[in-house]
Enzyme design. Sequence first.
Site, PDB file in Angstrom:
ATOM      1  N   CYS A   9     -14.932  49.321  25.587  1.00 12.44           N
ATOM      2  CA  CYS A   9     -15.600  48.534  24.554  1.00 12.44           C
ATOM      3  C   CYS A   9     -16.878  49.248  24.094  1.00 12.44           C
ATOM      4  O   CYS A   9     -16.807  50.225  23.369  1.00 12.44           O
ATOM      5  CB  CYS A   9     -15.839  47.109  25.033  1.00 12.44           C
ATOM      6  SG  CYS A   9     -16.086  45.987  23.658  1.00 12.44           S
TER       7      CYS A   9
ATOM      8  N   HIS B  90     -10.874  45.618  26.624  1.00  8.88           N
ATOM      9  CA  HIS B  90     -11.256  45.738  28.041  1.00  8.88           C
ATOM     10  C   HIS B  90     -10.004  45.842  28.916  1.00  8.88           C
ATOM     11  O   HIS B  90      -9.505  44.818  29.393  1.00  8.88           O
ATOM     12  CB  HIS B  90     -12.059  44.511  28.477  1.00  8.88           C
ATOM     13  CG  HIS B  90     -13.445  44.464  27.928  1.00  8.88           C
ATOM     14  ND1 HIS B  90     -14.499  45.109  28.521  1.00  8.88           N
ATOM     15  CD2 HIS B  90     -13.943  43.856  26.825  1.00  8.88           C
ATOM     16  CE1 HIS B  90     -15.605  44.898  27.819  1.00  8.88           C
ATOM     17  NE2 HIS B  90     -15.288  44.144  26.779  1.00  8.88           N
TER      18      HIS B  90
ATOM     19  N   GLU C 115      -9.732  46.678  31.872  1.00 11.30           N
ATOM     20  CA  GLU C 115      -9.962  46.300  33.279  1.00 11.30           C
ATOM     21  C   GLU C 115      -9.469  44.892  33.602  1.00 11.30           C
ATOM     22  O   GLU C 115      -9.126  44.596  34.749  1.00 11.30           O
ATOM     23  CB  GLU C 115     -11.448  46.441  33.645  1.00 11.30           C
ATOM     24  CG  GLU C 115     -12.421  45.478  32.963  1.00 11.30           C
ATOM     25  CD  GLU C 115     -12.979  46.007  31.637  1.00 11.30           C
ATOM     26  OE1 GLU C 115     -12.317  46.850  31.013  1.00 11.30           O
ATOM     27  OE2 GLU C 115     -14.068  45.547  31.239  1.00 11.30           O
TER      28      GLU C 115
HETATM   29  N1  GLN Z   1     -22.025  45.115  22.149  1.00 13.48           N
HETATM   30  C1  GLN Z   1     -20.778  45.599  21.655  1.00 13.48           C
HETATM   31  C2  GLN Z   1     -20.161  44.643  20.651  1.00 13.48           C
HETATM   32  O1  GLN Z   1     -20.490  43.485  20.646  1.00 13.48           O
HETATM   33  C3  GLN Z   1     -19.824  45.875  22.781  1.00 13.48           C
HETATM   34  C4  GLN Z   1     -19.412  44.654  23.548  1.00 13.48           C
HETATM   35  C5  GLN Z   1     -18.738  44.954  24.844  1.00 13.48           C
HETATM   36  O2  GLN Z   1     -18.853  46.058  25.353  1.00 13.48           O
HETATM   37  N2  GLN Z   1     -18.038  43.999  25.405  1.00 13.48           N
HETATM   38  O3  GLN Z   1     -19.341  45.021  19.878  1.00 13.48           O
END
Ligand code: GLN
Length: 537
Positions: A384, A512, A514
């Site tokens: 992400c 994500h 994970e």
């Molecule tokens: N802050 C970034 C966004 O909102 C990444 C979010 C995250 O890593 N879950 O897009």
Amino acid sequence: MKTPKFILVTGGVCSSLGKGIVAASTAAILKSAGLKVAIMKLDPYLNVDPGTMSPFQHGEVFVLDDGAETDLDLGHYERFTETHLSEFCSVSTGKVYSEVLEEERDGKYLGGTIQVVPHITGKIISKVELAAKKMEVDVLVVELGGTVGDIEGEPFLEAIRQMQSKYGSDMVCQHVTLLPFLAASNELKTKPTQISVRELRRMGVVPDVIFLRADCKIPKKLLKKVSYFCDVDEEAVIPAETVNSIYEVPLRFQKSGLGEILAKKLNLGKLKFKFSEWEKGIDKMKTTKEELLIGLAGKYNELDDAYLSVIEASKSAGFFFDKRVKIEWIDTEKIEEQDGEEWEKLTKVAGVIVPGGFGNRGIEGKIEVARYCRESNKPYLGLCLGSQIMAIEFARNVLKIKDATSEEFDENKKSKNHVVHFMPEQRKIMKKGATMRLGAYPCVLKKGTKVQKLYGETKISERHRHRYEFNNKYRERFEKAGFCIAGISPDRSLMEVVEITDHPFMIGSQFHPEFLSRPFKPHPLFRGFLSAIVKGK
Ligand code: GLN
């Protein structure tokens, strides 16, 4: 559908006993016998859900397919039982009260007086029943957060009491307590357990099974003593001694006969418990000695719980390649300050993960980490935020867009080049009222890319939790320079996973991965990351 059975798990004496692991292990045992099982968490705190809670206090926010932001225990539940849970499996006091109050405003109570008993307790019971129905289970395991005796927990215990009389032999109560060790007398003490069971009974809840947590071996005579003083069958006092890996717990409990006890109490018939996959997995975990150092360049350093799923996914992929993954925390603020020791750590690790995160802190350091990994061919996995960092670094240092950044880090709108930005169109696909893209979204992988080969298929579904997206305006320039868009949304509007073509392993996913990794089945991206480290491909 048959009526479901319930197993309620409460905790006594103190917090952090591992009630979540007990609940998950109980479910894993029943699942191994072919039953359909799900687990739900009742959290007595007042927040409506854990989405806004600080990882410092609460660890990671675990996201489900349907976009529910939940407690990290739901991660354990999914990993132990390989199920996909739903928003119905996470209920807090805040959620219960807000629904009851909304109904009151809508006039549903016809002017009646609304009280904790029966309205709040009734709502709690209906939430538990709804979860069992929605998950279509044979057995629903329900963990109650907190410790017996907490003020916030009382309505929940009263609800459990009511359920015990409603469901009778279709319900089992499991209580997890602690046997503290006193060095001076060289023994484990049962009094706190007795008092906590007394407190439970004072609330009208009768335990059927007691789990005794201890850091050392529990003598048989103490199990007998607890059985006698707490009025629980001797066979139903289960030792829960601290073990090296949480994944050993279901096997331990099964050795104590937990499956058979539950089958008998809940009239589940004759069950055959199959644990060969677990046994093989645990064996590998026990025999793997060789350590492998992986750098984790996050924000909450040294805070394992804040990156629980990332760490679990890395370890699982490590064992797959006979390696014991050790996490080296990389402080990117120190990298930013050119701290020599921190840079040395970075050069020593075999690969780097830049996990998800929000806000500005340490961002420039993270970009430095990505540059270092790209230039030195060190395996890099961006999750992400980590994928957005990868794009910003590439834009700055390869495409020479010097002011490239994300809209998130540019509050004062100084940069003309937001290679990561907020997409108004994105709102259309988000849940009503949501400010983030949350939950599972489909993604189409480009044939022949590293990512596609790892998944072995072209259509995947992965979980998201973010506000910002890659900016399509730059797509062509990126691709021409070797930044491959390996996966996009089916309508082609969103870049979901990227890879640097000319690099052993530099992959970033907007999602994500994970959250979908399992202890004995590592996620393809983590497996690929480890493979690149261990085998160089
Ligand atoms: N802050 C970034 C966004 O909102 C990444 C979010 C995250 O890593 N879950 O897009």
